[in-house]
Design a protein around this motif. Structure first.
Motif, PDB file in Angstrom:
ATOM      1  N   ALA A 128       0.803  -1.213   0.000  1.00  0.00           N
ATOM      2  CA  ALA A 128       0.000   0.000   0.000  1.00  0.00           C
ATOM      3  C   ALA A 128       0.839   1.268   0.000  1.00  0.00           C
ATOM      4  O   ALA A 128       0.404   2.315  -0.498  1.00  0.00           O
ATOM      5  CB  ALA A 128      -0.948   0.007   1.195  1.00  0.00           C
ATOM      6  N   ASP A 129       2.054   1.198   0.546  1.00  0.00           N
ATOM      7  CA  ASP A 129       2.903   2.391   0.625  1.00  0.00           C
ATOM      8  C   ASP A 129       4.048   2.352  -0.376  1.00  0.00           C
ATOM      9  O   ASP A 129       5.043   3.075  -0.240  1.00  0.00           O
ATOM     10  CB  ASP A 129       3.425   2.549   2.054  1.00  0.00           C
ATOM     11  CG  ASP A 129       2.286   2.770   3.048  1.00  0.00           C
ATOM     12  OD1 ASP A 129       1.452   3.671   2.793  1.00  0.00           O
ATOM     13  OD2 ASP A 129       2.201   2.022   4.034  1.00  0.00           O
ATOM     14  N   THR A 130       3.892   1.524  -1.402  1.00  0.00           N
ATOM     15  CA  THR A 130       4.829   1.480  -2.523  1.00  0.00           C
ATOM     16  C   THR A 130       4.250   2.299  -3.672  1.00  0.00           C
ATOM     17  O   THR A 130       3.032   2.287  -3.901  1.00  0.00           O
ATOM     18  CB  THR A 130       5.033   0.022  -3.002  1.00  0.00           C
ATOM     19  OG1 THR A 130       5.558  -0.742  -1.923  1.00  0.00           O
ATOM     20  CG2 THR A 130       5.967  -0.045  -4.196  1.00  0.00           C
ATOM     21  N   ARG A 131       5.101   2.997  -4.400  1.00  0.00           N
ATOM     22  CA  ARG A 131       4.616   3.818  -5.514  1.00  0.00           C
ATOM     23  C   ARG A 131       3.975   2.945  -6.592  1.00  0.00           C
ATOM     24  O   ARG A 131       4.456   1.856  -6.904  1.00  0.00           O
ATOM     25  CB  ARG A 131       5.751   4.638  -6.121  1.00  0.00           C
ATOM     26  CG  ARG A 131       6.275   5.730  -5.202  1.00  0.00           C
ATOM     27  CD  ARG A 131       7.257   6.639  -5.930  1.00  0.00           C
ATOM     28  NE  ARG A 131       7.894   7.565  -5.007  1.00  0.00           N
ATOM     29  CZ  ARG A 131       7.356   8.709  -4.589  1.00  0.00           C
ATOM     30  NH1 ARG A 131       6.160   9.058  -5.044  1.00  0.00           N
ATOM     31  NH2 ARG A 131       7.995   9.496  -3.749  1.00  0.00           N
ATOM     32  N   ILE A 132       2.901   3.448  -7.176  1.00  0.00           N
ATOM     33  CA  ILE A 132       2.156   2.713  -8.192  1.00  0.00           C
ATOM     34  C   ILE A 132       3.032   2.409  -9.409  1.00  0.00           C
ATOM     35  O   ILE A 132       2.804   1.423 -10.113  1.00  0.00           O
ATOM     36  CB  ILE A 132       0.894   3.495  -8.597  1.00  0.00           C
ATOM     37  CG1 ILE A 132      -0.096   3.510  -7.413  1.00  0.00           C
ATOM     38  CG2 ILE A 132       0.228   2.918  -9.835  1.00  0.00           C
ATOM     39  CD1 ILE A 132      -1.288   4.416  -7.599  1.00  0.00           C
ATOM     40  N   ALA A 133       4.065   3.224  -9.645  1.00  0.00           N
ATOM     41  CA  ALA A 133       4.973   2.983 -10.772  1.00  0.00           C
ATOM     42  C   ALA A 133       5.583   1.585 -10.710  1.00  0.00           C
ATOM     43  O   ALA A 133       5.920   1.000 -11.746  1.00  0.00           O
ATOM     44  CB  ALA A 133       6.075   4.035 -10.793  1.00  0.00           C
ATOM     45  N   GLY A 134       5.705   1.037  -9.513  1.00  0.00           N
ATOM     46  CA  GLY A 134       6.289  -0.282  -9.353  1.00  0.00           C
ATOM     47  C   GLY A 134       5.265  -1.403  -9.277  1.00  0.00           C
ATOM     48  O   GLY A 134       5.630  -2.556  -9.058  1.00  0.00           O
ATOM     49  N   TYR A 135       3.987  -1.092  -9.480  1.00  0.00           N
ATOM     50  CA  TYR A 135       2.926  -2.095  -9.385  1.00  0.00           C
ATOM     51  C   TYR A 135       2.824  -2.926 -10.661  1.00  0.00           C
ATOM     52  O   TYR A 135       3.050  -2.428 -11.773  1.00  0.00           O
ATOM     53  CB  TYR A 135       1.571  -1.417  -9.162  1.00  0.00           C
ATOM     54  CG  TYR A 135       1.268  -1.022  -7.729  1.00  0.00           C
ATOM     55  CD1 TYR A 135       2.276  -0.971  -6.765  1.00  0.00           C
ATOM     56  CD2 TYR A 135      -0.016  -0.678  -7.341  1.00  0.00           C
ATOM     57  CE1 TYR A 135       1.989  -0.603  -5.466  1.00  0.00           C
ATOM     58  CE2 TYR A 135      -0.308  -0.305  -6.044  1.00  0.00           C
ATOM     59  CZ  TYR A 135       0.702  -0.269  -5.106  1.00  0.00           C
ATOM     60  OH  TYR A 135       0.417   0.095  -3.820  1.00  0.00           O
ATOM     61  N   SER A 136       2.419  -4.175 -10.505  1.00  0.00           N
ATOM     62  CA  SER A 136       2.087  -5.020 -11.648  1.00  0.00           C
ATOM     63  C   SER A 136       0.731  -4.593 -12.198  1.00  0.00           C
ATOM     64  O   SER A 136      -0.005  -3.811 -11.567  1.00  0.00           O
ATOM     65  CB  SER A 136       2.020  -6.484 -11.218  1.00  0.00           C
ATOM     66  OG  SER A 136       0.919  -6.679 -10.335  1.00  0.00           O
ATOM     67  N   ARG A 137       0.367  -5.123 -13.364  1.00  0.00           N
ATOM     68  CA  ARG A 137      -0.934  -4.801 -13.955  1.00  0.00           C
ATOM     69  C   ARG A 137      -2.072  -5.210 -13.019  1.00  0.00           C
ATOM     70  O   ARG A 137      -3.044  -4.471 -12.841  1.00  0.00           O
ATOM     71  CB  ARG A 137      -1.086  -5.506 -15.305  1.00  0.00           C
ATOM     72  CG  ARG A 137      -2.450  -5.310 -15.963  1.00  0.00           C
ATOM     73  CD  ARG A 137      -2.498  -5.918 -17.351  1.00  0.00           C
ATOM     74  NE  ARG A 137      -3.830  -5.862 -17.923  1.00  0.00           N
ATOM     75  CZ  ARG A 137      -4.381  -4.792 -18.471  1.00  0.00           C
ATOM     76  NH1 ARG A 137      -3.681  -3.666 -18.547  1.00  0.00           N
ATOM     77  NH2 ARG A 137      -5.605  -4.815 -18.972  1.00  0.00           N
TER      78      ARG A 137
END
Length: 246
Positions: A128-137
């Protein structure tokens, strides 16, 4: 329009000489999942964009939760919308994105608690506190789903909502949709995956080349066919089969 969450009359959208949707007339009762089925390019997304006021119709009209789509403010206050590509800010964390969405809608009460509950339901607490840029699809899709439903809208529009979700997340979304509808919400679910509709939809509309070919309850539509798949193939006269269920 009594009892209907969505009402469309002769809804048409043209782009120059191309007609994306052609004289769509249908209604969706409140408290159901309406599955909007069609092959890629059939007009599903255009229909959804018109109904959610993102694109004005060329002709015709529609009402969402009793409000005309010409009144954008009234409609957007009553709907949630998840497009195929969730509108997210990559510089934000998942939690920040949801707080931002809550702030735009001026949500009251313990919003952080509500956000935390949804993050937990979709197994996103650890990220939850990781930037969305690093999220998978799939993770982006989960945040998009929470963002669309967080304010508990009267009508929820979902465009290919299972895209990118693993089986566990897809199961969670199915449960969330069923709970949402059981509590009085209405879902307009656009997809080309037959299995999604067969497991969720109370009513189905089949669109092809911008025209609505059939609409009604699955049992009624398939009375003279072996299955929804058979009906779909007959109506659209497609050589290729719809994408199988994930």
């Amino acid at each position: 329009m009594d009892g209907n969450a969505i009402e469309a009359v002769e809804l048409t959208k043209r782009y120059g000489d191309r007609t994306a949707i052609d004289s769509l007339t249908f209604s969706v009762p409140s408290g159901v999942v309406f599955g909007f089925l069609g092959p890629n390019g059939a007009g599903k997304t255009t229909t959804m964009r018109v109904l959610t006021t993102l694109t004005p119709p060329t002709d015709g009209d529609a009402w969402i939760a009793g409000q005309p789509i010409s009144d954008r403010m009234a409609v957007t206050a009553r709907i949630g919308y998840l497009p195929e590509q969730p509108p997210l800010y990559e510089v934000l964390t998942g939690r920040e994105q949801l707080r931002y969405a809550a702030g735009i809608r001026d949500l009251e009460g313990d919003i952080d608690e509500r956000i935390e509950w949804w993050l937990g339901r979709f197994d996103l607490i650890a990220d939850a506190d990781t930037r969305i840029a690093g999220y998978s699809r799939g993770m982006r899709q989960k945040i998009g789903i929470i963002q669309a439903i967080l304010h508990e809208p009267a009508v929820l529009f979902l465009d290919e909502p299972m895209s990118g979700l693993d089986p566990r997340a897809a199961h969670t979304l199915r449960n969330a949709i069923e709970t949402y509808v059981a509590e009085g919400g209405t879902v307009f679910l656009s997809t080309h995956v037959l299995g999604v509709l067969e497991s969720l939809a109370d009513h189905v509309g089949i669109i092809h080349d911008g025209r609505l070919l059939a609409a009604g309850e699955p049992a009624e539509l398939t009375a003279e066919h072996e299955s929804l798949e058979s009906l779909f193939l007959t109506l659209t006269d497609e050589d290729s089969q719809p994408v199988p269920s994930p």
